[in-house]
Design a protein around this motif. Structure first.
Motif, PDB file in Angstrom:
ATOM      1  N   LYS A 192      24.964  37.612  26.176  1.00  0.00           N
ATOM      2  CA  LYS A 192      26.270  37.657  26.841  1.00  0.00           C
ATOM      3  C   LYS A 192      26.234  38.408  28.153  1.00  0.00           C
ATOM      4  CE  LYS A 192      28.313  35.574  23.402  1.00  0.00           C
ATOM      5  NZ  LYS A 192      27.710  34.228  23.292  1.00  0.00           N
ATOM      6  N   GLN A 228      19.878  40.916  11.562  1.00  0.00           N
ATOM      7  CA  GLN A 228      20.994  39.952  11.501  1.00  0.00           C
ATOM      8  C   GLN A 228      21.633  39.967  10.113  1.00  0.00           C
ATOM      9  OE1 GLN A 228      18.497  36.611  12.872  1.00  0.00           O
ATOM     10  NE2 GLN A 228      19.950  36.331  14.560  1.00  0.00           N
ATOM     11  N   PHE A 230      23.746  43.016   9.711  1.00  0.00           N
ATOM     12  CA  PHE A 230      25.016  42.950  10.445  1.00  0.00           C
ATOM     13  C   PHE A 230      26.050  42.156   9.648  1.00  0.00           C
ATOM     14  CE2 PHE A 230      25.378  44.531  14.910  1.00  0.00           C
ATOM     15  CZ  PHE A 230      24.241  45.329  14.893  1.00  0.00           C
ATOM     16  N   ILE A 231      25.599  41.091   8.989  1.00  0.00           N
ATOM     17  CA  ILE A 231      26.539  40.297   8.195  1.00  0.00           C
ATOM     18  C   ILE A 231      26.974  41.091   6.964  1.00  0.00           C
ATOM     19  CG2 ILE A 231      26.773  38.218   6.777  1.00  0.00           C
ATOM     20  CD1 ILE A 231      24.857  36.857   8.827  1.00  0.00           C
ATOM     21  N   ASP A 267      29.294  43.849   7.814  1.00  0.00           N
ATOM     22  CA  ASP A 267      30.474  43.471   8.586  1.00  0.00           C
ATOM     23  C   ASP A 267      30.508  44.242   9.914  1.00  0.00           C
ATOM     24  OD1 ASP A 267      32.803  42.164   9.109  1.00  0.00           O
ATOM     25  OD2 ASP A 267      34.076  43.500   7.922  1.00  0.00           O
ATOM     26  N   PHE A 313      30.721  43.549  13.041  1.00  0.00           N
ATOM     27  CA  PHE A 313      31.304  43.016  14.267  1.00  0.00           C
ATOM     28  C   PHE A 313      32.741  42.590  14.028  1.00  0.00           C
ATOM     29  CE2 PHE A 313      30.372  39.116  12.202  1.00  0.00           C
ATOM     30  CZ  PHE A 313      29.058  39.193  11.778  1.00  0.00           C
ATOM     31  N   GLN A 314      33.489  42.545  15.125  1.00  0.00           N
ATOM     32  CA  GLN A 314      34.847  42.007  15.038  1.00  0.00           C
ATOM     33  C   GLN A 314      34.930  40.776  15.913  1.00  0.00           C
ATOM     34  OE1 GLN A 314      37.897  45.095  15.119  1.00  0.00           O
ATOM     35  NE2 GLN A 314      36.405  46.518  14.266  1.00  0.00           N
ATOM     36  N   CYS A 315      35.056  40.936  17.236  1.00  0.00           N
ATOM     37  CA  CYS A 315      35.093  39.730  18.073  1.00  0.00           C
ATOM     38  C   CYS A 315      33.707  39.106  18.212  1.00  0.00           C
ATOM     39  CB  CYS A 315      35.679  40.038  19.447  1.00  0.00           C
ATOM     40  SG  CYS A 315      34.520  40.884  20.531  1.00  0.00           S
ATOM     41  N   GLY A 316      32.666  39.905  18.093  1.00  0.00           N
ATOM     42  CA  GLY A 316      31.305  39.380  18.163  1.00  0.00           C
ATOM     43  C   GLY A 316      30.692  39.331  19.541  1.00  0.00           C
ATOM     44  N   TYR A 317      31.447  39.720  20.544  1.00  0.00           N
ATOM     45  CA  TYR A 317      30.922  39.565  21.912  1.00  0.00           C
ATOM     46  C   TYR A 317      29.716  40.459  22.178  1.00  0.00           C
ATOM     47  CZ  TYR A 317      30.870  38.241  26.740  1.00  0.00           C
ATOM     48  OH  TYR A 317      30.481  37.714  27.949  1.00  0.00           O
ATOM     49  N   THR A 353      27.721  41.554  19.907  1.00  0.00           N
ATOM     50  CA  THR A 353      26.784  41.498  18.778  1.00  0.00           C
ATOM     51  C   THR A 353      25.361  41.046  19.130  1.00  0.00           C
ATOM     52  OG1 THR A 353      28.736  41.031  17.428  1.00  0.00           O
ATOM     53  CG2 THR A 353      26.587  40.735  16.382  1.00  0.00           C
ATOM     54  N   CYS A 367      30.768  48.614  22.378  1.00  0.00           N
ATOM     55  CA  CYS A 367      31.531  47.664  21.566  1.00  0.00           C
ATOM     56  C   CYS A 367      33.000  47.927  21.799  1.00  0.00           C
ATOM     57  CB  CYS A 367      31.191  47.841  20.079  1.00  0.00           C
ATOM     58  SG  CYS A 367      32.239  46.830  19.006  1.00  0.00           S
TER      59      CYS A 367
END
Ligand SMILES: Cc1cc2nc3c(=O)[nH]c(=O)nc-3n(C[C@H](O)[C@H](O)[C@H](O)COP(=O)(O)OP(=O)(O)OC[C@H]3O[C@@H](n4cnc5c(N)ncnc54)[C@H](O)[C@@H]3O)c2cc1C
Ligand code: SF4
Ligand code: FES
Ligand code: FES
Lengths: 331, 178
Positions: B56, B107, B110-111, B114, B116-120, B122, B153
């Protein structure tokens, strides 16, 4: 970013030749400062000379018992190097206090020395700035100047040098090795960066075509009693408001020699050998540390938003010296 | 993000473009031969030319870590990197971390946590964490906080990101017997 010609230098001579032939050409190391400034249109080089393939990547002992760090060794490599951690923990600590791990993986030793000020007006091409455009004025003096200098300022410019690493190198009295059209020379750290005076466009005494090849550390690394204290607006990943590199050699409870360099307060890492000498032979106590702090900051001048730095600098010096005195060796 | 602020302009070749230069990269295991304008950042090359949009662009100035990728195994900010300077290097982006259908332990973590929220942020967080674990200097929560400080974040998912990284650190430490 502006359009430029890219040159991948095969040796130091070629790099120096290209830069001396084109007045606006620039070397590029990690690129973390140069590319940022190019994106902000502060710098527009005609040529970008990639020096990252030059063989300046070693950390090796010098004959006199010091350490030579090649100009292209990254900030991370220096900070985590076993010899640096053991013999010069102050340097390691200062580097790790700066930027982020990603940036430190990219940033080079040479580039760190030549990073430019973070003065907001310098970065904003819509405002006057004597450093960016000599003669245009200084936006900071009467504007927002919370991050600006309190020592060694001039009518023309009140910017600070933002590097953490350089504050430690100043305290350690490193030597900068350079090569240029006129040959090689060694510049003592105190003479490398300069005060703004009437020529704030010049951050250092390096000639435009000179390439930094290495930084040399003298044998005395103050490993047993040194520290780097950085005071900033957030816990990490922020430039220093004030920082202190403090280094002592002790004889029992008495100070044999002291070095104190301040960051975030001037156009260069700030030292005052006379203030440091006040500690020679004295007990390593708060009272004597306070005297050094007062002497170091004597003559300091605030510009409004940054006036708090005067008291902050004094307190930081005392705390850093206390920490250094108490510290036993571990990096 | 693509349309914002004109900050991607530097990476998009102008019509009257001077000489492009040849660049060889190994990206997520695949050899690439590309002709790039020298002012193309690695971030723009990945996103615009190679369509690897997992990486990103947050700030484009080294301040947020969203663009973190691994070059020769080291985490860096691709926004402050000229692609041409990485000729001959190996680049790993978030798209290249999984082995087939098996996600990378970071990865997975991270799942599970949990993180992340918006994931940008991540992909940058994950690449940065992979790089940090390889560096091997982080043990305690405070070490991780400090050594992940180059990744911001905006959603403030930090506690879960920390938990995920600790989980991945423990799993991989077990896996490698260290
Ligand atoms: C978001 C952010 C936060 C940061 N926070 C901090 C911080 O807290 N503390 C801190 O100290 N720093 C911080 N930095 C600055 C960072 O440390 C510098 O950008 C970095 O050290 C510059 O090194 P470089 O190799 O990337 O330089 P480059 O960008 O490659 O070069 C910088 C300048 O040096 C010249 N140059 C490079 N190498 C040589 C050489 N060998 N000889 C002659 N000239 C050369 C270039 O021409 C250019 O003018 C931060 C940077 C960013 C982007
Ligand atoms: S302080 Fe220096 S760098 Fe900042 S606006 Fe004034 S002249 Fe420019
Ligand atoms: S996009 Fe590179 S650090 Fe923000
Ligand atoms: S999850 Fe939204 S920015 Fe991190």
């Amino acid at each position: 970013m502006n359009r430029f010609s890219y040159v991948r230098a095969r040796d130091a001579r070629e790099a120096v030749d290209v830069v001396s032939a084109h007045p606006t050409a620039r070397f590029i190391g990690g690129g973390t400062n140069l590319l940022d400034l190019m994106k902000e249109h502060v710098t527009h080089p005609s040529h970008v000379v990639d020096i990252t393939r030059l063989p300046l990547k070693g950390i090796e002992d010098t004959p006199d018992g010091g350490l030579r760090i090649g100009a292209l060794v990254t900030n991370s490599e220096v900070a985590w190097n076993a010899e640096v951690k053991r013999r010069y923990p102050l340097l390691s600590k200062a580097i790790l206090a700066g930027a982020s791990p990603q940036l430190r993986n990219m940033a080079t030793t040479g580039g760190n020395l030549l990073q430019r000020t973070r003065c907001y007006y310098f970065y904003d091409v819509g405002t006057p700035c004597n450093k960016r455009e000599p003669g245009s004025g200084c936006g900071a003096k009467t504007g927002f100047n919370r991050i600006h200098a309190i020592l060694g300022t001039s009518e023309q410019c009140i910017a600070t040098h933002p590097s953490d690493m350089c504050v430690a190198l100043a305290a350690l009295e490193a030597v900068v090795r350079v090569t240029g059209k006129d040959g090689e020379r060694a510049i003592p750290f105190a003479d490398f960066h300069r005060l703004p005076g009437d020529t704030p466009q010049l951050d250092t005494n390096l000639k435009p075509d000179e390439l930094i090849t290495a930084v040399e550390l003298p044998p005395e690394g103050f490993a047993a009693h040194s520290t780097y204290l950085k005071v900033r607006d957030r816990a990490s990943y922020a430039f220093a408001l004030v920082s202190v590199a403090a280094a002592l050699t002790l004889d029992g409870g008495h100070v044999r020699s002291a070095r104190v360099a301040l960051g975030g307060v001037a156009h260069k890492p700030w030292r005052n050998p006379e203030a440091e000498a006040l500690l020679t032979g004295k007990p390593a106590t708060r009272e004597h540390f306070q005297a050094v702090a007062d002497a170091l900051v004597r003559g300091a001048k605030g510009f409004g938003h940054n006036t708090f730095k005067i008291e902050l600098a004094k307190r930081s010096v005392v705390r850093a010296l206390e920490e250094a005195a108490g510290r036993e060796g571990q990096p | 993000m693509k349309r914002s602020e004109g900050s991607t302009v530097g990476g998009v070749a102008p019509p009257e473009e001077p000489t492009k230069q040849r660049l060889s990269l190994r990206v997520n295991g695949a050899e690439k031969q590309l002709d790039v304008a020298p002012w193309t950042t690695l971030l723009d090359l990945l996103r615009e030319t190679l369509d690897l949009t997992g990486t990103k662009k947050g700030c484009d100035h080294g301040q947020c870590g969203a663009c973190t990728v691994l070059v020769d195994g080291q985490r860096i900010n691709s926004c402050l990197t000229l692609a041409i300077m990485k000729d001959g290097c190996e680049v790993t982006t978030v798209e290249g971390l999984a082995r087939g259908d098996a996600l990378h332990p970071v990865q997975e973590a991270f799942i599970e946590q949990d993180a992340f929220q918006c994931g940008y942020c991540t992909p940058g967080q994950i690449c940065s964490a992979v790089g940090m674990l390889a560096e091997g200097h982080a043990r305690t929560d405070d070490d991780i906080r400090e050594q992940m400080s180059g990744n911001l974040c905006r959603c403030g998912a930090y506690p879960h990101i920390l938990a995920a990284i600790q989980q991945a650190r423990r799993t991989s430490a077990k896996g490698e017997g260290t």
